[in-house]
Each structure stands twice: as structure tokens, then as C-alpha cells.
Design a protein around this motif. Structure first.
Motif, PDB file in Angstrom:
ATOM      1  N   PRO A 255      32.253  -3.072  16.115  1.00  0.00           N
ATOM      2  CA  PRO A 255      32.221  -2.318  14.565  1.00  0.00           C
ATOM      3  C   PRO A 255      30.697  -1.270  14.857  1.00  0.00           C
ATOM      4  N   VAL A 256      29.459  -2.321  16.009  1.00  0.00           N
ATOM      5  CA  VAL A 256      28.515  -1.412  16.224  1.00  0.00           C
ATOM      6  C   VAL A 256      28.562   0.073  17.113  1.00  0.00           C
ATOM      7  N   ALA A 257      29.158  -0.216  17.747  1.00  0.00           N
ATOM      8  CA  ALA A 257      29.635   0.274  18.409  1.00  0.00           C
ATOM      9  C   ALA A 257      30.194   2.113  17.560  1.00  0.00           C
ATOM     10  N   GLN A 258      31.435   2.114  17.316  1.00  0.00           N
ATOM     11  CA  GLN A 258      31.530   3.025  16.033  1.00  0.00           C
ATOM     12  C   GLN A 258      30.735   3.478  15.325  1.00  0.00           C
ATOM     13  N   SER A 259      29.216   2.536  14.491  1.00  0.00           N
ATOM     14  CA  SER A 259      28.858   2.840  14.036  1.00  0.00           C
ATOM     15  C   SER A 259      27.119   4.273  15.077  1.00  0.00           C
ATOM     16  N   ARG A 260      27.489   3.173  15.976  1.00  0.00           N
ATOM     17  CA  ARG A 260      26.823   4.830  16.585  1.00  0.00           C
ATOM     18  C   ARG A 260      27.074   6.097  17.033  1.00  0.00           C
ATOM     19  N   ARG A 261      28.337   5.774  17.008  1.00  0.00           N
ATOM     20  CA  ARG A 261      28.886   6.847  17.673  1.00  0.00           C
ATOM     21  C   ARG A 261      29.470   7.714  16.031  1.00  0.00           C
ATOM     22  N   SER A 262      29.632   7.540  14.861  1.00  0.00           N
ATOM     23  CA  SER A 262      29.658   8.023  14.011  1.00  0.00           C
ATOM     24  C   SER A 262      28.502   8.534  13.576  1.00  0.00           C
ATOM     25  N   SER A 263      27.073   7.873  13.255  1.00  0.00           N
ATOM     26  CA  SER A 263      26.001   7.984  12.487  1.00  0.00           C
ATOM     27  C   SER A 263      26.102   7.258  11.639  1.00  0.00           C
ATOM     28  N   GLN A 264      27.121   6.217  11.291  1.00  0.00           N
ATOM     29  CA  GLN A 264      27.188   5.509   9.806  1.00  0.00           C
ATOM     30  C   GLN A 264      26.997   4.119   9.579  1.00  0.00           C
ATOM     31  N   GLY A 265      26.113   4.004   8.978  1.00  0.00           N
ATOM     32  CA  GLY A 265      25.622   2.313   9.052  1.00  0.00           C
ATOM     33  C   GLY A 265      27.089   1.238   7.912  1.00  0.00           C
ATOM     34  N   SER A 266      27.971   1.404   8.327  1.00  0.00           N
ATOM     35  CA  SER A 266      29.154   0.708   7.741  1.00  0.00           C
ATOM     36  C   SER A 266      29.149  -0.626   8.359  1.00  0.00           C
ATOM     37  N   VAL A 267      27.750  -1.620   9.044  1.00  0.00           N
ATOM     38  CA  VAL A 267      27.758  -2.375   9.189  1.00  0.00           C
ATOM     39  C   VAL A 267      26.592  -3.090   7.914  1.00  0.00           C
ATOM     40  N   VAL A 268      27.533  -4.366   7.667  1.00  0.00           N
ATOM     41  CA  VAL A 268      26.396  -5.274   6.742  1.00  0.00           C
ATOM     42  C   VAL A 268      25.778  -5.829   7.539  1.00  0.00           C
ATOM     43  N   ALA A 269      24.570  -6.097   7.656  1.00  0.00           N
ATOM     44  CA  ALA A 269      24.402  -7.629   8.051  1.00  0.00           C
ATOM     45  C   ALA A 269      23.920  -8.898   7.446  1.00  0.00           C
TER      46      ALA A 269
ATOM     47  N   GLY B 209      23.443  -0.577   7.865  1.00  0.00           N
ATOM     48  CA  GLY B 209      23.532   0.289   6.103  1.00  0.00           C
ATOM     49  C   GLY B 209      23.182  -0.544   4.667  1.00  0.00           C
ATOM     50  N   LEU B 210      23.138  -1.816   4.712  1.00  0.00           N
ATOM     51  CA  LEU B 210      22.991  -2.710   4.026  1.00  0.00           C
ATOM     52  C   LEU B 210      22.054  -4.103   5.161  1.00  0.00           C
ATOM     53  N   VAL B 211      21.148  -5.178   4.595  1.00  0.00           N
ATOM     54  CA  VAL B 211      20.736  -6.279   5.159  1.00  0.00           C
ATOM     55  C   VAL B 211      20.822  -7.127   3.551  1.00  0.00           C
ATOM     56  N   ILE B 212      21.168  -7.778   4.536  1.00  0.00           N
ATOM     57  CA  ILE B 212      21.582  -8.819   2.601  1.00  0.00           C
ATOM     58  C   ILE B 212      21.116 -10.096   2.812  1.00  0.00           C
ATOM     59  N   LEU B 213      19.675 -10.864   2.678  1.00  0.00           N
ATOM     60  CA  LEU B 213      19.460 -11.745   2.858  1.00  0.00           C
ATOM     61  C   LEU B 213      18.376 -13.020   1.560  1.00  0.00           C
TER      62      LEU B 213
END
Length: 411
Positions: free
Chosen positions: A103-117, A169-173
Motif C-alpha cells: 500500500p505504501v508503494a501504491q500511494s507513492r505511485r498514485s500520489s494519494q495519501g491512502s495510508v492511515v498511520a 493521509g491521516l495520523v492517529i495519535l
């Protein structure tokens, strides 16, 4: 080391192993009819030629297509370019081989923040409650078509690198002593974040403990408990502040019992009361001021591990006034379950629900008939996760998840 295979690479591996390209492709595809010796020869040949064989390579070989086509099959913007029959073959072989795209590589290629940390403190990984919440958050993120990445924060770190990456795209702390520094770092990286707890500069979500602790305090007073142990108060911690506010509201107009509150050795009480006022918790501010002026009400203690808290509470009960009725309403279910076990092994002077009252605050799955007697506070973790993921927009919001008191025999 090369990370993907072309047709020419397959030919080189075959020549080096003295095999046909069909045999190499069959071995790379992990077909059931390929003998172990052939797998070993292909693996040795690839290693000698400095090739790295990935699951993506194997999916391409099994589906009879190229790496580029497999990549297109998993890109939403390019998926339509793959013929339906090839797409079906790729998905079938990916399922057989257990392949999932990065998913990280996909997000880099698409320039979309689809990862939620999802970034808990690393100590939270030892907590059954926090692990339940992390799992619930992960499931809610996945249900929205995004990719959860759990990135715990060690004690010496401020934030993991992924929180400041463009793929996120989002960080949860979770709130803690480093929250101010984390907020500054995230703002500098222009990353959107939500806090479990409360902070003025972040979207925040927390259980609504004020009313619940008001009810628990009323219940303890109505049952004639003469001493309340309120656990730790930590500056800047919403749960501790809300707990103190609920207790303060319940004490309005009533005779104040003896109270014990643990605080950090370095806590500045004046600054803490000012912060409580600023956060709209005047009752908590007044109660903290009153306790600070009352001899013996506040005990300065360093942070303790869960087992240490259980031991200290047990010793305090054993060595305390034998005529006092003590209610502990400021600790987690896990701490109180441990205390219940020790009390059951102690002399008859410690009787849960009689001269020792217990009320927790996370309603974990309980483990025995004895532990099902624990009074606690319940709220929906899925509802909390949905609130976290629905926090958007430039105006910072603070959302409280409705909580309710679950009555048991322990208080």
C-alpha cells in the motif's frame, strides 16, 4: 539486487540452471506439480545471478503475464487497461499465492495519501484495552478502503517517519507528554491528524467520562464509602481531567469524604489548575486546588507499571484504617482485576463490595465469574473509531463518545 524479472531474466536463470524457460516459469509460479528439486535449482540459479524473487514475480509467472500488467491490475487509475480474462487470472493466482500489493508503494505511485498511520505509545501494546482499540481502528480504516499501518512510538522517539510521509493521509495519535512536540512536527509536515484524548490544535476524540464519574462518585457516597482513591492525575491528560471534573460535580453540596490522588513528582499544581480552567473543567480545577491545600490528600508518585500499582493499592488497603470504607474509582479494569485477585487471597478484612469498592473504566472482556462483578464504564469502540475517521475540515473539533456506567457488585 534486481527487484523484478523480465523475460530476459527468466532466460538467464534457465541457462544458468541448465533448464528450459518453461521449467523456470513453472517453478516461479509455485505450481503443485513441480518437484522440490526443481524449486531448489531455480532458487539457487536466481541467487547466483543476484535476482530477488518476489511474490509479485510469481503472480506474473503464474498468470502468464508481465510484472507491469500485474502493477496495472492493482492501480485504480490503470485497472481498466487490463483485459478482463488477464485480470481474472491475476486475481486468481494472487489469491492462491497470498499476494497483496504494497500500500505504501501504491500511494507513492498514485500520489494519494491512502495510508492511515495508527501511532500508539509503544507501552500501549501491553494493554488489552489499547490493543482492542487499535484493532477496531484498523478494521474501520480498512472498511473505508484505506490501509491501516500500525506504527508504535518508542519512548525515545517523537514520531515514526511514516507520519510525515506524503503517502499518509491521516495520523492517529494518543495524547501524552510529547503531544505538543508531535503537533508542531505534524503541522510542519502538513499532515492531518486526530488525537485520542484532547488537544486544542488537533481534531480530538475521547470517551465522555465526566458524567460517568459523577455517577460513580454518587454511587460510592450513597453507599457510605468514607474514602475515595482517584488514581493518577496527569497534566494534559483528558481522561484524568474528566474523571476529576465528574468527581467534583458529584461532591457539590455534599460532605467531602477523605480523598487520595496520585500526581507526578514534577507536576505544577497551579499550572495544572489553570489548564483545567482553560479546558472548561472548573470543578476539576477547584477540586485539585482544594486537595493541594488538604494535608495527605495528594501523594506525589513516579509513574508505575500495572503490577506495581496493584501491589501498592493492595498494601495501602491492608495497612489502612481497618474501619474505613475505601472506594477506588480512578483505575483501569486491568488494575482492579489484579487487585480483586489479591484481595481474594488476603485476610477477610478486605471484602470487595463491602469495605472495599472498585469501579474501572474500560469494560474489557472479563475473564471469570468474580471479575464479571466489576463495576465499570462502557462505550462503543466502533463508535469511537468512526468518530476518529470522520474528523475532517480546518476547524478543530472535540468529539466525545457517549459512555455509560455498568453496575456490578464491586461498587
Amino acid at each position: 539486487m534486481k527487484k523484478s524479472l523480465s523475460n530476459r531474466d527468466v532466460e538467464r536463470i534457465a541457462l544458468n540452471a541448465n533448464l528450459s524457460t518453461e521449467q523456470v516459469r513453472a517453478a516461479l509460479a509455485m505450481r503443485n506439480d513441480v518437484v522440490e528439486e526443481l524449486h531448489a535449482r531455480v532458487a539457487d540459479s536466481a541467487q547466483q545471478l543476484n535476482y530477488s524473487i518476489t511474490l509479485r514475480d510469481r503472480v506474473a509467472m503464474a498468470a502468464g503475464t508481465s510484472i507491469a500488467t500485474v502493477n496495472r491490475a492493482y492501480r485504480p487509475d490503470a485497472r481498466h487497461l487490463v483485459r478482463p480474462e488477464v485480470l481474472r487470472a491475476i486475481e486468481r493466482e494472487a489469491a492462491r499465492l497470498g499476494y497483496q500489493p504494497d500500500p505504501v508503494a501504491q500511494s507513492r505511485r498514485s500520489s494519494q495519501g491512502s495510508v492511515v498511520a495508527i501511532c500508539p505509545d509503544i507501552r500501549h501494546l501491553a494493554s488489552a484495552y489499547h490493543m482492542s482499540l487499535i484493532r477496531t481502528l484498523s478494521e474501520a480504516v480498512s472498511a473505508r478502503g484505506m490501509t491501516p499501518v500500525i506504527a508504535p512510538i518508542p519512548a525515545e522517539w517523537q514520531l515514526p517517519d511514516i507520519t510525515q510521509s506524503s503517502v499518509t493521509g491521516l495520523v492517529i495519535l494518543w495524547e501524552g507528554p510529547r503531544t505538543n512536540q508531535q503537533v508542531a512536527a505534524l503541522r510542519a509536515a502538513n499532515r492531518e491528524a486526530v488525537l485520542i484524548g484532547y488537544h486544542e490544535q488537533l481534531h480530538s476524540v475521547a470517551p465522555d467520562w465526566v458524567e460517568a464519574y459523577e455517577q460513580l462518585t454518587h454511587r460510592a457516597l450513597d453507599q457510605s464509602y468514607t474514602k475515595l482513591h482517584l488514581g493518577y492525575f496527569t497534566e494534559g491528560c483528558w481522561s484524568a481531567s474528566a474523571r476529576l471534573e465528574g468527581v467534583a460535580r458529584a461532591l457539590t453540596g455534599r460532605t467531602t469524604p477523605q480523598i487520595c490522588l496520585w500526581i507526578s513528582p514534577t507536576l505544577d499544581v497551579l499550572r495544572a489548575t489553570e489548564q483545567l480552567e482553560e479546558r472548561g473543567l472548573p470543578g476539576a480545577a477547584q477540586l485539585l486546588t482544594h486537595l493541594n491545600r488538604t494535608w495527605g490528600a495528594i501523594e506525589r508518585r513516579p509513574p508505575l507499571e500495572q503490577r506495581e500499582i496493584v501491589h501498592e493499592l493492595h498494601q495501602a488497603l491492608l495497612n489502612g484504617d481497618p474501619h474505613a470504607r475505601v472506594a477506588l474509582i480512578g483505575h483501569s479494569d486491568a488494575v482492579l482485576r489484579g487487585l480483586m485477585t489479591l484481595c481474594a487471597q488476603s485476610p477477610d478484612s478486605l471484602r470487595i463490595g463491602q469495605n472495599v469498592g472498585l469501579a474501572g473504566h474500560d469494560n474489557l472482556a472479563l475473564l471469570s465469574d468474580q471479575h464479571r462483578q466489576l463495576t465499570t464504564i462502557d462505550y462503543s469502540l466502533p463508535a469511537m473509531a468512526e468518530q476518529v475517521l470522520s474528523c475532517t475540515g480546518p476547524f478543530r473539533s472535540f468529539r466525545r463518545v457517549q459512555a455509560q456506567v455498568i453496575i456490578g457488585e464491586s461498587l
